[in-house]
Motif scaffolding. Sequence first.
Motif, PDB file in Angstrom:
ATOM      1  N   ALA A  61       0.853  -1.190   0.000  1.00  0.00           N
ATOM      2  CA  ALA A  61       0.000   0.000   0.000  1.00  0.00           C
ATOM      3  C   ALA A  61       0.886   1.236   0.000  1.00  0.00           C
ATOM      4  O   ALA A  61       1.891   1.298   0.724  1.00  0.00           O
ATOM      5  N   LEU A  62       0.521   2.222  -0.805  1.00  0.00           N
ATOM      6  CA  LEU A  62       1.280   3.461  -0.920  1.00  0.00           C
ATOM      7  C   LEU A  62       0.395   4.630  -0.500  1.00  0.00           C
ATOM      8  O   LEU A  62      -0.715   4.773  -1.008  1.00  0.00           O
ATOM      9  N   VAL A  63       0.885   5.438   0.407  1.00  0.00           N
ATOM     10  CA  VAL A  63       0.145   6.618   0.855  1.00  0.00           C
ATOM     11  C   VAL A  63       0.796   7.852   0.246  1.00  0.00           C
ATOM     12  O   VAL A  63       1.950   8.153   0.512  1.00  0.00           O
ATOM     13  N   THR A  64       0.072   8.523  -0.599  1.00  0.00           N
ATOM     14  CA  THR A  64       0.500   9.763  -1.280  1.00  0.00           C
ATOM     15  C   THR A  64       1.948   9.728  -1.761  1.00  0.00           C
ATOM     16  O   THR A  64       2.764  10.564  -1.382  1.00  0.00           O
ATOM     17  N   PRO A  65       2.310   8.751  -2.593  1.00  0.00           N
ATOM     18  CA  PRO A  65       3.680   8.749  -3.130  1.00  0.00           C
ATOM     19  C   PRO A  65       3.879   9.949  -4.057  1.00  0.00           C
ATOM     20  O   PRO A  65       2.946  10.370  -4.740  1.00  0.00           O
ATOM     21  N   LYS A  66       5.070  10.504  -4.062  1.00  0.00           N
ATOM     22  CA  LYS A  66       5.339  11.683  -4.902  1.00  0.00           C
ATOM     23  C   LYS A  66       5.254  11.327  -6.377  1.00  0.00           C
ATOM     24  O   LYS A  66       4.686  12.091  -7.171  1.00  0.00           O
ATOM     25  N   ILE A  67       5.820  10.166  -6.761  1.00  0.00           N
ATOM     26  CA  ILE A  67       5.822   9.738  -8.165  1.00  0.00           C
ATOM     27  C   ILE A  67       5.466   8.252  -8.222  1.00  0.00           C
ATOM     28  O   ILE A  67       6.236   7.409  -7.752  1.00  0.00           O
ATOM     29  N   PHE A  68       4.323   7.941  -8.776  1.00  0.00           N
ATOM     30  CA  PHE A  68       3.919   6.548  -8.977  1.00  0.00           C
ATOM     31  C   PHE A  68       2.665   6.534  -9.849  1.00  0.00           C
ATOM     32  O   PHE A  68       1.745   7.334  -9.610  1.00  0.00           O
ATOM     33  N   PRO A  69       2.645   5.655 -10.874  1.00  0.00           N
ATOM     34  CA  PRO A  69       3.672   4.689 -11.276  1.00  0.00           C
ATOM     35  C   PRO A  69       4.880   5.378 -11.901  1.00  0.00           C
ATOM     36  O   PRO A  69       4.834   6.562 -12.237  1.00  0.00           O
ATOM     37  N   SER A  70       5.948   4.613 -12.084  1.00  0.00           N
ATOM     38  CA  SER A  70       7.202   5.184 -12.566  1.00  0.00           C
ATOM     39  C   SER A  70       8.055   4.105 -13.217  1.00  0.00           C
ATOM     40  O   SER A  70       8.120   2.973 -12.740  1.00  0.00           O
ATOM     41  N   ASP A  71       8.719   4.478 -14.304  1.00  0.00           N
ATOM     42  CA  ASP A  71       9.644   3.543 -14.961  1.00  0.00           C
ATOM     43  C   ASP A  71      10.791   3.174 -14.026  1.00  0.00           C
ATOM     44  O   ASP A  71      11.284   2.048 -14.044  1.00  0.00           O
ATOM     45  N   GLU A  72      11.204   4.142 -13.208  1.00  0.00           N
ATOM     46  CA  GLU A  72      12.311   3.867 -12.284  1.00  0.00           C
ATOM     47  C   GLU A  72      11.889   2.858 -11.224  1.00  0.00           C
ATOM     48  O   GLU A  72      12.672   1.980 -10.842  1.00  0.00           O
ATOM     49  N   ALA A  73      10.653   2.945 -10.770  1.00  0.00           N
ATOM     50  CA  ALA A  73      10.155   1.962  -9.808  1.00  0.00           C
ATOM     51  C   ALA A  73      10.152   0.574 -10.435  1.00  0.00           C
ATOM     52  O   ALA A  73      10.563  -0.410  -9.810  1.00  0.00           O
ATOM     53  N   SER A  74       9.703   0.499 -11.676  1.00  0.00           N
ATOM     54  CA  SER A  74       9.664  -0.796 -12.369  1.00  0.00           C
ATOM     55  C   SER A  74      11.058  -1.358 -12.563  1.00  0.00           C
ATOM     56  O   SER A  74      11.286  -2.575 -12.412  1.00  0.00           O
ATOM     57  N   ALA A  75      12.020  -0.475 -12.888  1.00  0.00           N
ATOM     58  CA  ALA A  75      13.387  -0.931 -13.102  1.00  0.00           C
ATOM     59  C   ALA A  75      13.994  -1.485 -11.814  1.00  0.00           C
ATOM     60  O   ALA A  75      14.633  -2.527 -11.808  1.00  0.00           O
ATOM     61  N   ARG A  76      13.749  -0.788 -10.686  1.00  0.00           N
ATOM     62  CA  ARG A  76      14.303  -1.229  -9.410  1.00  0.00           C
ATOM     63  C   ARG A  76      13.587  -2.468  -8.877  1.00  0.00           C
ATOM     64  O   ARG A  76      14.145  -3.211  -8.062  1.00  0.00           O
ATOM     65  N   ALA A  77      12.357  -2.696  -9.341  1.00  0.00           N
ATOM     66  CA  ALA A  77      11.625  -3.878  -8.887  1.00  0.00           C
ATOM     67  C   ALA A  77      12.248  -5.160  -9.420  1.00  0.00           C
ATOM     68  O   ALA A  77      12.093  -6.225  -8.814  1.00  0.00           O
ATOM     69  N   SER A  78      12.925  -5.076 -10.558  1.00  0.00           N
ATOM     70  CA  SER A  78      13.678  -6.204 -11.118  1.00  0.00           C
ATOM     71  C   SER A  78      12.879  -7.500 -11.176  1.00  0.00           C
ATOM     72  O   SER A  78      13.305  -8.546 -10.682  1.00  0.00           O
ATOM     73  N   GLY A  79      11.681  -7.425 -11.759  1.00  0.00           N
ATOM     74  CA  GLY A  79      10.871  -8.623 -11.913  1.00  0.00           C
ATOM     75  C   GLY A  79       9.704  -8.707 -10.952  1.00  0.00           C
ATOM     76  O   GLY A  79       8.856  -9.598 -11.088  1.00  0.00           O
ATOM     77  N   ALA A  80       9.634  -7.794  -9.990  1.00  0.00           N
ATOM     78  CA  ALA A  80       8.509  -7.798  -9.049  1.00  0.00           C
ATOM     79  C   ALA A  80       7.412  -6.852  -9.541  1.00  0.00           C
ATOM     80  O   ALA A  80       6.752  -6.188  -8.748  1.00  0.00           O
ATOM     81  N   ASP A  81       7.214  -6.833 -10.858  1.00  0.00           N
ATOM     82  CA  ASP A  81       6.225  -5.928 -11.450  1.00  0.00           C
ATOM     83  C   ASP A  81       4.811  -6.230 -10.974  1.00  0.00           C
ATOM     84  O   ASP A  81       3.973  -5.331 -10.892  1.00  0.00           O
ATOM     85  N   ASP A  82       4.544  -7.503 -10.678  1.00  0.00           N
ATOM     86  CA  ASP A  82       3.200  -7.849 -10.208  1.00  0.00           C
ATOM     87  C   ASP A  82       2.880  -7.183  -8.868  1.00  0.00           C
ATOM     88  O   ASP A  82       1.730  -6.817  -8.611  1.00  0.00           O
TER      89      ASP A  82
END
Length: 248
Positions: free
Chosen positions: A34-55
């Motif tokens: 759960a995310l509470v008021t994230p500054k930037i989301f969704p984001s390509d950088e978040a997806s890149a750092r997830a490294s396969g945890a895209d689900d």
Amino acid sequence: MLSNIRIVLVATTHPGNIGAAARAMKNMGLSDLALVTPKIFPSDEASARASGADDILESARVFDDLDAAVADCHRVIGASARLRTIAWPQLTPRESAELAMGDAGRHKTAIVFGREHAGLTNEELERCHFLLHIPCNPDFSSLNVAAAVQVITYELFQATRAGAPPNTAKEQEPLATGEQMESFHKHLVQTLFDVGFLHERKSSPSLTRKLRRIFNRALLEQSEIHMLRGILTAVQHRLGTRDVPRGS
């Protein structure tokens, strides 16, 4: 058992930390983010750092405030690098994991992580039953939020492998949810105004904070909340006042 554990990130500034937290969760078998008021989301950088945890990222829910994020949770544990002026019941990562997993099949637990630069506010910590403190080098004690998530998710995973001892303290009745506790706190504060214990201009925020701590520490059952609210309502009826919560 891990499906009843929710990781909550509050006001995350850097999207990479969201992705790294999602990766840590998937490594350790957790999926409820759960995310509470994230500054930037969704984001390509978040997806890149997830490294396969895209689900994990795709199923993550975004909330406007912490109350909404933990509304259906029975127990809330807030992570903090700073120990507070008003002492909160404090747990280590291992103790937090054992507590959460002890009855994870029956009750939902939220573990809340604050802002990268400032952690959780006192108001947010008021919504928590326990404070989770990760022991670190005292000269450099502030962990990156994703690293903190990795520590606690590892302990949760280890607790499932070790078979955490069952928590028998509250077997008979379901615990009150975050939403029920917040409604009770508002009802309590309103009633204390009605009877004259609290006053608009003289009441200290630390007083209502201490009251929250007392009832949060008790881990009230739903039937106990109903009983306490019945008492408050009876007091209001005797005074002829209405239950219109003023907040706390």
